[in-house]
Each structure stands twice: as structure tokens, then as C-alpha cells.
Design a protein around this motif. Structure first.
Motif, PDB file in Angstrom:
ATOM      1  N   THR A 140      17.315  -8.388 -41.755  1.00  0.00           N
ATOM      2  CA  THR A 140      17.975  -7.010 -41.998  1.00  0.00           C
ATOM      3  C   THR A 140      16.749  -6.026 -42.508  1.00  0.00           C
ATOM      4  OG1 THR A 140      20.168  -7.798 -42.624  1.00  0.00           O
ATOM      5  CG2 THR A 140      19.396  -5.683 -43.306  1.00  0.00           C
ATOM      6  N   MET A 141      16.579  -4.987 -42.021  1.00  0.00           N
ATOM      7  CA  MET A 141      15.591  -4.231 -42.404  1.00  0.00           C
ATOM      8  C   MET A 141      16.456  -2.637 -42.982  1.00  0.00           C
ATOM      9  SD  MET A 141      12.782  -4.124 -39.580  1.00  0.00           S
ATOM     10  CE  MET A 141      11.459  -5.497 -39.388  1.00  0.00           C
ATOM     11  N   VAL A 142      15.572  -2.124 -44.365  1.00  0.00           N
ATOM     12  CA  VAL A 142      16.283  -0.906 -44.560  1.00  0.00           C
ATOM     13  C   VAL A 142      15.105  -0.052 -44.652  1.00  0.00           C
ATOM     14  CG1 VAL A 142      17.039   0.062 -46.827  1.00  0.00           C
ATOM     15  CG2 VAL A 142      17.984  -2.126 -46.015  1.00  0.00           C
ATOM     16  N   LEU A 143      15.390   1.151 -44.588  1.00  0.00           N
ATOM     17  CA  LEU A 143      14.481   2.438 -44.563  1.00  0.00           C
ATOM     18  C   LEU A 143      14.991   3.241 -45.786  1.00  0.00           C
ATOM     19  CD1 LEU A 143      13.982   3.662 -40.998  1.00  0.00           C
ATOM     20  CD2 LEU A 143      12.272   2.524 -42.439  1.00  0.00           C
ATOM     21  N   ALA A 144      13.964   3.657 -46.818  1.00  0.00           N
ATOM     22  CA  ALA A 144      13.946   4.345 -48.063  1.00  0.00           C
ATOM     23  C   ALA A 144      12.917   5.431 -48.249  1.00  0.00           C
ATOM     24  CB  ALA A 144      14.111   3.466 -49.103  1.00  0.00           C
ATOM     25  N   ARG A 145      13.374   6.421 -48.828  1.00  0.00           N
ATOM     26  CA  ARG A 145      12.450   7.294 -49.144  1.00  0.00           C
ATOM     27  C   ARG A 145      12.918   8.170 -50.726  1.00  0.00           C
ATOM     28  NH1 ARG A 145      11.381  11.301 -44.604  1.00  0.00           N
ATOM     29  NH2 ARG A 145      13.448  11.760 -44.851  1.00  0.00           N
ATOM     30  N   GLY A 146      12.002   7.987 -51.658  1.00  0.00           N
ATOM     31  CA  GLY A 146      12.153   8.812 -52.911  1.00  0.00           C
ATOM     32  C   GLY A 146      13.468   7.922 -53.407  1.00  0.00           C
ATOM     33  N   GLY A 147      13.550   6.879 -53.394  1.00  0.00           N
ATOM     34  CA  GLY A 147      14.654   5.992 -54.107  1.00  0.00           C
ATOM     35  C   GLY A 147      16.046   6.176 -53.387  1.00  0.00           C
ATOM     36  N   GLU A 148      16.183   6.900 -52.228  1.00  0.00           N
ATOM     37  CA  GLU A 148      17.529   6.845 -51.695  1.00  0.00           C
ATOM     38  C   GLU A 148      17.242   6.051 -50.237  1.00  0.00           C
ATOM     39  OE1 GLU A 148      19.995   8.242 -52.462  1.00  0.00           O
ATOM     40  OE2 GLU A 148      19.151   8.980 -54.474  1.00  0.00           O
ATOM     41  N   ARG A 203      13.009 -10.135 -36.253  1.00  0.00           N
ATOM     42  CA  ARG A 203      12.207  -9.007 -36.546  1.00  0.00           C
ATOM     43  C   ARG A 203      11.892  -7.922 -35.587  1.00  0.00           C
ATOM     44  NH1 ARG A 203       8.727 -11.895 -39.520  1.00  0.00           N
ATOM     45  NH2 ARG A 203      10.064 -11.876 -41.241  1.00  0.00           N
ATOM     46  N   GLY A 204      11.757  -8.541 -34.398  1.00  0.00           N
ATOM     47  CA  GLY A 204      11.406  -7.553 -33.286  1.00  0.00           C
ATOM     48  C   GLY A 204      12.692  -6.770 -32.664  1.00  0.00           C
ATOM     49  N   ARG A 205      13.755  -7.582 -32.815  1.00  0.00           N
ATOM     50  CA  ARG A 205      14.901  -6.893 -32.405  1.00  0.00           C
ATOM     51  C   ARG A 205      15.607  -5.937 -33.661  1.00  0.00           C
ATOM     52  NH1 ARG A 205      17.678 -12.391 -29.959  1.00  0.00           N
ATOM     53  NH2 ARG A 205      16.632 -12.127 -28.006  1.00  0.00           N
ATOM     54  N   ALA A 206      15.140  -6.237 -34.842  1.00  0.00           N
ATOM     55  CA  ALA A 206      15.508  -5.181 -35.756  1.00  0.00           C
ATOM     56  C   ALA A 206      14.559  -3.997 -35.604  1.00  0.00           C
ATOM     57  CB  ALA A 206      15.479  -5.755 -37.207  1.00  0.00           C
ATOM     58  N   LEU A 207      13.494  -4.326 -35.563  1.00  0.00           N
ATOM     59  CA  LEU A 207      12.285  -3.121 -35.802  1.00  0.00           C
ATOM     60  C   LEU A 207      12.460  -2.228 -34.543  1.00  0.00           C
ATOM     61  CD1 LEU A 207       9.961  -2.462 -37.586  1.00  0.00           C
ATOM     62  CD2 LEU A 207       8.374  -3.653 -35.792  1.00  0.00           C
ATOM     63  N   GLU A 208      13.071  -2.588 -33.284  1.00  0.00           N
ATOM     64  CA  GLU A 208      13.136  -1.876 -32.124  1.00  0.00           C
ATOM     65  C   GLU A 208      14.260  -0.795 -32.437  1.00  0.00           C
ATOM     66  OE1 GLU A 208      14.843  -3.883 -28.934  1.00  0.00           O
ATOM     67  OE2 GLU A 208      13.130  -4.824 -28.480  1.00  0.00           O
ATOM     68  N   LYS A 209      15.238  -1.076 -33.424  1.00  0.00           N
ATOM     69  CA  LYS A 209      16.227  -0.216 -33.773  1.00  0.00           C
ATOM     70  C   LYS A 209      15.530   0.768 -34.777  1.00  0.00           C
ATOM     71  CE  LYS A 209      19.837  -3.716 -33.147  1.00  0.00           C
ATOM     72  NZ  LYS A 209      20.884  -4.567 -33.998  1.00  0.00           N
ATOM     73  N   VAL A 210      14.819   0.334 -35.620  1.00  0.00           N
ATOM     74  CA  VAL A 210      13.918   1.070 -36.788  1.00  0.00           C
ATOM     75  C   VAL A 210      13.154   2.132 -36.064  1.00  0.00           C
ATOM     76  CG1 VAL A 210      12.251   1.143 -38.398  1.00  0.00           C
ATOM     77  CG2 VAL A 210      14.038  -0.762 -38.502  1.00  0.00           C
ATOM     78  N   ALA A 211      12.457   1.491 -35.035  1.00  0.00           N
ATOM     79  CA  ALA A 211      11.549   2.620 -34.320  1.00  0.00           C
ATOM     80  C   ALA A 211      12.331   3.660 -33.506  1.00  0.00           C
ATOM     81  CB  ALA A 211      10.653   1.704 -33.455  1.00  0.00           C
ATOM     82  N   ALA A 212      13.334   3.149 -33.123  1.00  0.00           N
ATOM     83  CA  ALA A 212      14.068   4.218 -32.418  1.00  0.00           C
ATOM     84  C   ALA A 212      14.727   5.406 -33.487  1.00  0.00           C
ATOM     85  CB  ALA A 212      15.428   3.531 -31.660  1.00  0.00           C
TER      86      ALA A 212
END
Length: 198
Positions: free
Chosen positions: A123-131, A183-192
Motif C-alpha cells: 500500500t502506498m500513500v501520497l501526502a503533502r503538508g500533513g494531508e 510495489r511495481g503495481r502500486a507504483l504504476e497507479k502512483v505515477a498515473a
């Protein structure tokens, strides 16, 4: 690599993990990790799911740095062990990050087991400024081998053969592993998502 690229900060001190992400995301981002920020505080991973732990790390680190933070929590789920080691994959042998001890315990617990089905989940999470900006997941099915094979990769890679392959992740090489991995499969979704939204 151009310093004009946007920065993506990976919320990990595990250089193997950040290196994999750097390889997979290519030349679209300048990938850094927590090791580039020596004063960064430790984040206690007190969650009971991959999403909870990934969120804890992403939010905490993104409060300390400018830019987008990517966190990853991942592990191995073995059906014969009721989904263990799961979120405790990196400390399964009793010492955080000791791959040899983790693998030894897994082998001992799987001795004689006919059901060797397992999966890596990420599972990957993107965050910025605590959100939190978004979260993503990926998994790869496979099986636990009777013995360790190969010297590549890290963690449980020598013991895990992905579905459709006889060889372990540690034998298949980084290019094949990254194309198949959780990780590769999750990261594909992150990159998109980053292409669309960032």
C-alpha cells in the motif's frame, strides 16, 4: 539527472526500497528518501494494516519537508499462517530488518506445510503538508519455496516465486521483479495519479 525535475521524497530509511522505486519511476522525478534528511524523526508504525502504517509515515514526514511524500508499507501474507507475517513482515524474526532471521522463522513455520500459497501486498500513500492526497495498492500472488534461491533482491525475495514462474524473485532479476511486483503495481497507479494531479 536534472535538478529541475520535481522531487518525490520516499518515507523510508530502507535504501533497497527507495532504490526499487527510483528504478521503477524512471526519470520523471528526483527520488530522495529519509536518509537525505538526517534530522528526520523516527515514525512509530503502530498501525494494524498496511494502509494505517503507510498513512502514519506519509503524514508525519510530509509535515517535515516541502514537496510530495510517498510512503509504502508492504509485506508477505502466507495463507497457511493465517496471513502472517503481514504488517510485521520486517520484524517477524524478532529483530527489525533482520532478513536472515525473518526468513529462518518463516521456513521453520512452513516446514511440512502443503499449502504454500502466499502474496506480497503493498500500500502506498501520497501526502503533502500533513494531508493525505491519495492511496494505492498492489499485490502479486505466488508461493513459498521449500528453500531459499538466489542472491538478488532483499527480504523474503529468495523464498517467494511469483505466479507463473518457477524461480524466486531473488533469481529473476530487478527488471523482471519490478514488472511483476506488488510495489511495481502500486507504483504504476502512483505515477498515473502524479501525471494527472501533481
Amino acid at each position: 539527472m536534472s535538478s529541475n525535475l520535481p522531487v518525490l521524497i520516499v518515507a523510508t530509511r530502507n535504501s533497497h526500497k527507495s532504490s526499487e522505486i527510483r528504478e521503477m519511476i524512471g526519470d520523471r522525478y528526483r527520488v530522495m528518501d529519509v536518509n537525505d534528511f538526517p534530522a528526520m524523526p523516527e515514525v512509530d508504525e503502530t498501525g494494524t494494516s498496511f494502509l494505517e502504517n503507510a498513512t502514519l509515515k506519509a503524514v508525519a514526514i510530509s509535515r517535515e519537508v516541502a514537496g510530495i511524500v510517498l510512503s509504502d508499507d508492504s509485506g508477505l501474507e502466507v495463507d497457511a499462517l493465517g496471513g502472517a507475517p503481514g504488517v510485521w513482515s520486517s520484524s517477524y524474526g524478532g529483530e527489525e530488518g533482520n532478513h536472515a532471521r525473518n526468513n529462518a522463522r518463516l521456513m521453520a513455520e512452513m516446514a511440512g506445510s502443503e499449502d504454500r500459497s502466499a502474496r506480497f501486498r503493498c500500500t502506498m500513500v501520497l501526502a503533502r503538508g500533513g494531508e493525505v492526497l491519495a492511496d494505492f495498492s498492489g499485490s502479486v500472488e505466488g508461493r513459498i519455496l521449500e528453500d531459499a534461491h538466489g542472491a538478488g533482491g532483499f527480504g523474503y525475495d529468495p523464498l517467494f516465486a511469483p505466479e507463473g514462474h518457477e524461480r524466486s524473485f531473488a533469481e529473476l532479476g530487478a527488471e523482471v521483479k519490478n514488472a511483476l511486483s506488488h510495489r511495481g503495481r502500486a507504483l504504476e497507479k502512483v505515477a498515473a495519479w502524479l501525471e494527472r494531479e501533481a
